[in-house]
Structures are given as C-alpha cells and as structure tokens.
Design a protein around this motif. Structure first.
Motif, mmCIF file in Angstrom:
data_model
loop_
_atom_site.group_PDB
_atom_site.id
_atom_site.type_symbol
_atom_site.label_atom_id
_atom_site.label_comp_id
_atom_site.label_asym_id
_atom_site.label_seq_id
_atom_site.Cartn_x
_atom_site.Cartn_y
_atom_site.Cartn_z
ATOM 1 N N VAL A 44 -4.247 -2.524 4.702
ATOM 2 C CA VAL A 44 -3.135 -1.607 4.946
ATOM 3 C C VAL A 44 -3.657 -0.187 4.800
ATOM 4 N N GLN A 72 -5.555 -3.135 14.775
ATOM 5 C CA GLN A 72 -4.961 -4.471 14.843
ATOM 6 C C GLN A 72 -6.039 -5.545 14.997
ATOM 7 N N ARG A 77 -2.935 -3.041 9.180
ATOM 8 C CA ARG A 77 -1.642 -2.424 9.488
ATOM 9 C C ARG A 77 -1.726 -0.954 9.093
#
Length: 161
Positions: A44, A72, A77
């Motif tokens: 993340v 991706q 993310r």
C-alpha cells in the motif's frame, strides 16, 4: 526552546517516530467515496500531499495515475492522503480522471499515525510504503512531487526481482 514549542503546537514537528520494519498503525479509513480501505494483504502506497488542485499536488497525482497500471501489476494499491474533505478529493479525482484512490484525513489521524507533519492543515509531502504483512516497508520524507511516483515504483520493481 520557544520555537520548538510553537512548532509542536502548530503540528509541524513529527508526531510519531515511525521506522521501516515497524508495524503499521492499525487504523480504519474510508476513501473519498466512503469505501473502506484495507491496509493489509498487499503493498500500500500512501502519498501524503498538501492540497488538492494545487500545482505540485496535481503533477504528483497525475504521475501516480499514469503509473497506476504498473503499480497494479506489482500488487500495490495507491492512495493519496490529504486534509481535504472527501468532496474536494472527489472533484480532484473526477476533474483529472485520476486512477488510484484518495483518503480524506480532515482530523489528521493518518497524518499523526504516520508521522506526517501538518501546518495549518497542509500536510508535508511524505510517502509511506506498507508491505503485505502490515509493516512499514519504506518512508520517503519531503518528496519531490515530480519524481515521487517514479521513485516508489522503481523501489517496488526492485523488490519484485
């Protein structure tokens, strides 16, 4: 000493001494559209920025959006985080057709948890990478908005080798 006290009062000094390897603060957050954000299970990227629609933030957001398919592919993310309210972030996303997500942080919970400076509601330009195990993988402070996305992507590509 008075200057340090004043800066601390204004929120300019970092609130948390977070370091790579530390367990990421367990926080609940929702993106600008009200969907829950899960900080576990994949990489993340949290890129903190001062203000939606400002020149540097626009450039940084566009670059993350351009590179979003590459993030991706690496299982990452990507979320921009600012003090801006959700509606302002939604307008920013829609006006520029941005990919990735935005997280409104009007109370500064995420900023404080990740040691991001805030002065009068404008966050310092910091990027935090969390790993799939929920730990802080890397921290970039005071990033260049024109190079940040490329720097983070290069780091992730190096991890994938």
């Amino acid at each position: 000493m008075r200057l340090a006290t004043l800066l601390l009062f204004l929120g300019f000094l970092r609130a948390a001494a977070l370091a790579p390897g530390d367990k990421a603060p367990v926080l609940e957050a929702k993106d600008s559209y009200g969907r829950p954000v899960d900080f576990r299970g994949s990489y993340v990227v949290l890129w903190f920025y001062p203000k939606a629609k400002s020149p540097g933030c626009t450039a940084q957001a566009k670059r993350y959006s351009e590179l979003y398919p590459e993030f991706q592919k690496l299982g990452a993310r990507v979320y921009g985080v600012s003090h801006d309210p959700a509606q302002e972030q939604c307008d920013f996303v829609e006006k520029l057709a941005l990919k990735g997500g935005m997280i409104p942080d009007p109370e500064g919970r995420l900023a404080r948890a990740f040691g991001v400076r805030s002065l009068l509601g404008f966050y310092s330009r910091d990027t935090i990478l969390l790993n799939p195990e929920g730990r802080v993988e890397r921290i970039w402070r005071s990033v260049n908005p024109f190079q940040d996305a490329d720097t983070v992507l290069a780091y992730l590509r190096g991890k994938a080798r």
